[in-house]
Design an enzyme around this catalytic site. Structure first.
Site, PDB file in Angstrom:
ATOM      1  N   LYS A  58      -1.921  -7.812  -9.597  1.00 34.86           N
ATOM      2  CA  LYS A  58      -1.285  -8.929  -8.678  1.00 34.86           C
ATOM      3  C   LYS A  58      -1.676 -10.361  -9.118  1.00 34.86           C
ATOM      4  CE  LYS A  58      -1.768  -5.914  -4.525  1.00 34.86           C
ATOM      5  NZ  LYS A  58      -2.404  -5.486  -3.347  1.00 34.86           N
ATOM      6  N   GLY A  72      -6.681  -9.860  -4.285  1.00 31.35           N
ATOM      7  CA  GLY A  72      -7.321  -8.450  -3.926  1.00 31.35           C
ATOM      8  C   GLY A  72      -6.562  -7.242  -3.655  1.00 31.35           C
ATOM      9  N   ASP A  73      -7.306  -6.208  -3.623  1.00 31.53           N
ATOM     10  CA  ASP A  73      -6.529  -4.904  -3.216  1.00 31.53           C
ATOM     11  C   ASP A  73      -7.526  -4.195  -2.506  1.00 31.53           C
ATOM     12  OD1 ASP A  73      -4.163  -3.293  -3.352  1.00 31.53           O
ATOM     13  OD2 ASP A  73      -5.389  -1.961  -4.098  1.00 31.53           O
ATOM     14  N   THR A  74      -7.196  -3.390  -1.439  1.00 29.19           N
ATOM     15  CA  THR A  74      -8.258  -2.594  -0.678  1.00 29.19           C
ATOM     16  C   THR A  74      -7.618  -1.182  -0.588  1.00 29.19           C
ATOM     17  OG1 THR A  74      -8.906  -4.642   0.485  1.00 29.19           O
ATOM     18  CG2 THR A  74      -9.315  -2.339   1.509  1.00 29.19           C
ATOM     19  N   ALA A 109     -11.230  -4.600  -4.365  1.00 30.49           N
ATOM     20  CA  ALA A 109     -11.363  -5.354  -5.592  1.00 30.49           C
ATOM     21  C   ALA A 109     -10.914  -6.638  -5.566  1.00 30.49           C
ATOM     22  CB  ALA A 109     -10.520  -4.555  -6.552  1.00 30.49           C
TER      23      ALA A 109
END
Length: 194
Positions: A58, A72-74, A109
């Site tokens: 991203k 970010g990524d969840t 992250a």
């Protein structure tokens, strides 16, 4: 001597939660641009590397205008299984039934791409447990609509928080951006935090 100009920050997310979380650090991104990438996990990809890859991809997808790019990524995981983002009520119900009465992990992250293309990354892992959910509680939560587009079919910043008796880790990470790790990345890049 004139001080160096402050770096500019582009947030690679249209999520209002991530903007709200950044505001807690005293940071207002100079621009917001959603990253349009394929978020399909690779075959046999584990939750932690998947979350890290998504955050990095991203950030790199919207890089290139001279700004630092924060992404970010969840990921919600039960064991080695990555739970989907709930796009419909049936998926949300399936996730909630799976999470009912069990512990699970939320991996959040964050990646910061510098104008020169280097990427710094951090990841936070939080463990949580839902109470054993009755079908009436699941139906009431589905009626709230809070699950829409949420990893694992729930949003801890809403009604689901009252259904989670135990959490070990970062509340902000479960919301979508771990503030401690994000702060470290931004400070290392020279951002002045409020």
């Amino acid at each position: 001597m004139t001080p160096a100009p402050s770096p500019t920050l582009l947030l690679a997310s249209a999520s209002p939660r991530r903007r709200e979380l950044l505001a807690r650090l005293g940071v207002e991104p100079d621009a917001v641009r959603s990253a349009d990438i394929d978020e399909t996990p690779h075959k046999a990809e584990l939750p932690r590397p998947y979350a890290q890859r998504m955050a990095r991809e991203k950030a790199l997808a919207v890089a290139g205008d001279g700004s630092h790019v924060l992404a970010g990524d969840t990921v919600v995981a039960v064991g080695r299984r990555i739970l989907p983002k709930a796009e419909d009520g049936a998926t949300a119900r399936k996730c909630l039934n799976l999470l009912s009465g069990r512990r699970h992990r939320v991996l959040s992250a964050v990646a910061l791409a510098a104008p020169d293309g280097t990427v710094r990354e951090k990841i936070n892992e939080t463990q949580l447990r839902f109470k054993r959910l009755s079908q009436a509680e699941i139906a009431a939560y589905l009626d709230s609509g809070e699950w829409e587009g949420k990893a694992g079919g729930y949003a801890i910043q809403g009604r689901a928080e009252a259904l989670i008796p135990w959490i070990s880790g970062s509340h902000s990470g479960v919301m979508g951006m771990p503030l401690y790790e994000t702060r470290l990345l931004l400070m290392a890049a020279g951002f002045a935090l409020g």
